[in-house]
Write a protein that holds these residues in place. Structure first.
Motif, mmCIF file in Angstrom:
data_model
loop_
_atom_site.group_PDB
_atom_site.id
_atom_site.type_symbol
_atom_site.label_atom_id
_atom_site.label_comp_id
_atom_site.label_asym_id
_atom_site.label_seq_id
_atom_site.Cartn_x
_atom_site.Cartn_y
_atom_site.Cartn_z
ATOM 1 N N GLN A 1 0.826 -1.202 0.000
ATOM 2 C CA GLN A 1 0.000 0.000 0.000
ATOM 3 C C GLN A 1 0.864 1.257 0.000
ATOM 4 N N ARG A 2 1.912 1.283 0.808
ATOM 5 C CA ARG A 2 2.813 2.445 0.839
ATOM 6 C C ARG A 2 3.522 2.615 -0.497
ATOM 7 N N CYS A 3 3.930 1.515 -1.106
ATOM 8 C CA CYS A 3 4.613 1.578 -2.395
ATOM 9 C C CYS A 3 3.713 2.200 -3.452
ATOM 10 N N VAL A 4 2.514 1.693 -3.572
ATOM 11 C CA VAL A 4 1.593 2.169 -4.606
ATOM 12 C C VAL A 4 1.161 3.609 -4.328
ATOM 13 N N ASN A 5 0.883 3.942 -3.075
ATOM 14 C CA ASN A 5 0.497 5.319 -2.733
ATOM 15 C C ASN A 5 1.640 6.299 -2.980
ATOM 16 N N GLY A 6 2.877 5.830 -2.921
ATOM 17 C CA GLY A 6 4.039 6.675 -3.167
ATOM 18 C C GLY A 6 4.410 6.784 -4.631
ATOM 19 N N SER B 1 10.316 2.384 -8.660
ATOM 20 C CA SER B 1 9.804 3.666 -9.121
ATOM 21 C C SER B 1 10.861 4.315 -10.009
ATOM 22 N N PRO B 2 10.474 4.773 -11.213
ATOM 23 C CA PRO B 2 11.464 5.414 -12.088
ATOM 24 C C PRO B 2 11.904 6.760 -11.522
ATOM 25 N N MET B 3 13.118 7.172 -11.880
ATOM 26 C CA MET B 3 13.609 8.486 -11.459
ATOM 27 C C MET B 3 12.717 9.563 -12.044
ATOM 28 N N MET C 1 14.533 3.573 -8.916
ATOM 29 C CA MET C 1 14.797 3.414 -7.490
ATOM 30 C C MET C 1 14.062 2.156 -7.059
ATOM 31 N N LYS C 2 14.779 1.251 -6.424
ATOM 32 C CA LYS C 2 14.171 -0.008 -5.986
ATOM 33 C C LYS C 2 14.379 -0.177 -4.492
#
Length: 181
Positions: free
Chosen positions: A46-51, A67-69, A92-93
């Protein structure tokens, strides 16, 4: 003369972007009692997708958020100076690793930047900045306190990871009630 000034300004700006950490690097980790790996994964996903990220991998013992730069000046300078020509946009992984034992879940995380060159080679640069690791540790501690405070491990998974979201939702509900009347 113009090239010397341009080179000096790039050197100054990249030096300003590459700040050093005041804290020593320590791998972010937490041991969460009274929960399951799946409950912890649900909070992290959830934090990943919301971010603005996406789940790249989800296995029994690991989740990778990617998440891409962005298009900021700092990202542009990183791509120009630290990646080969014609490589993919760095991503960024964040990798979360899990071990569950006797009602406790141990969570450890590491972060890295990854890109692929034109010839297919995958380059990874670990992120070992102590300040970033301290922020990640704080996020893990928040998840730990949320999960350890719940009666049932799957309860409350719909809650937003952002502290002001609950208040905003209440405000929206009261606004809707006003509109209905």
């Amino acid at each position: 003369m113009k090239w010397i000034l341009l080179g000096a300004s790039i050197a100054v700006s990249t030096t300003a972007c590459a700040t050093t950490s005041s804290a020593p690097y320590r791998t972010p980790q937490a041991t969460i009692s009274g929960t399951t790996t799946e409950a912890v994964k649900m909070h992290l996903v959830q934090r990943c997708v919301n971010g603005g990220g996406a789940i790249e991998e989800n296995t029994a013992h690991q989740v990778i958020c990617s998440s891409p730069m962005d298009d900021s000046f700092r990202s542009l300078m990183y791509r120009a100076l630290a990646t080969p020509a014609n490589s993919t946009n760095p991503e960024m992984k964040v990798r979360y690793s899990f071990v569950e034992n006797a009602g406790q879940v141990f969570v450890s995380m590491d972060m890295f930047l990854q890109n692929q060159t034109a010839f297919g080679r995958v380059d990874r640069k670990p992120i070992t900045n102590g300040d970033i690791a301290a922020k990640a540790q704080t996020a893990l501690n928040e998840i730990k306190s949320q999960l350890e405070g719940l009666q049932h491990p799957m309860e409350g998974l719909g809650a937003s990871p952002f502290p002001n979201a609950a208040k905003q939702n209440e405000d929206c509900i009261s606004c809707r009630n006003l509109r209905i009347k």
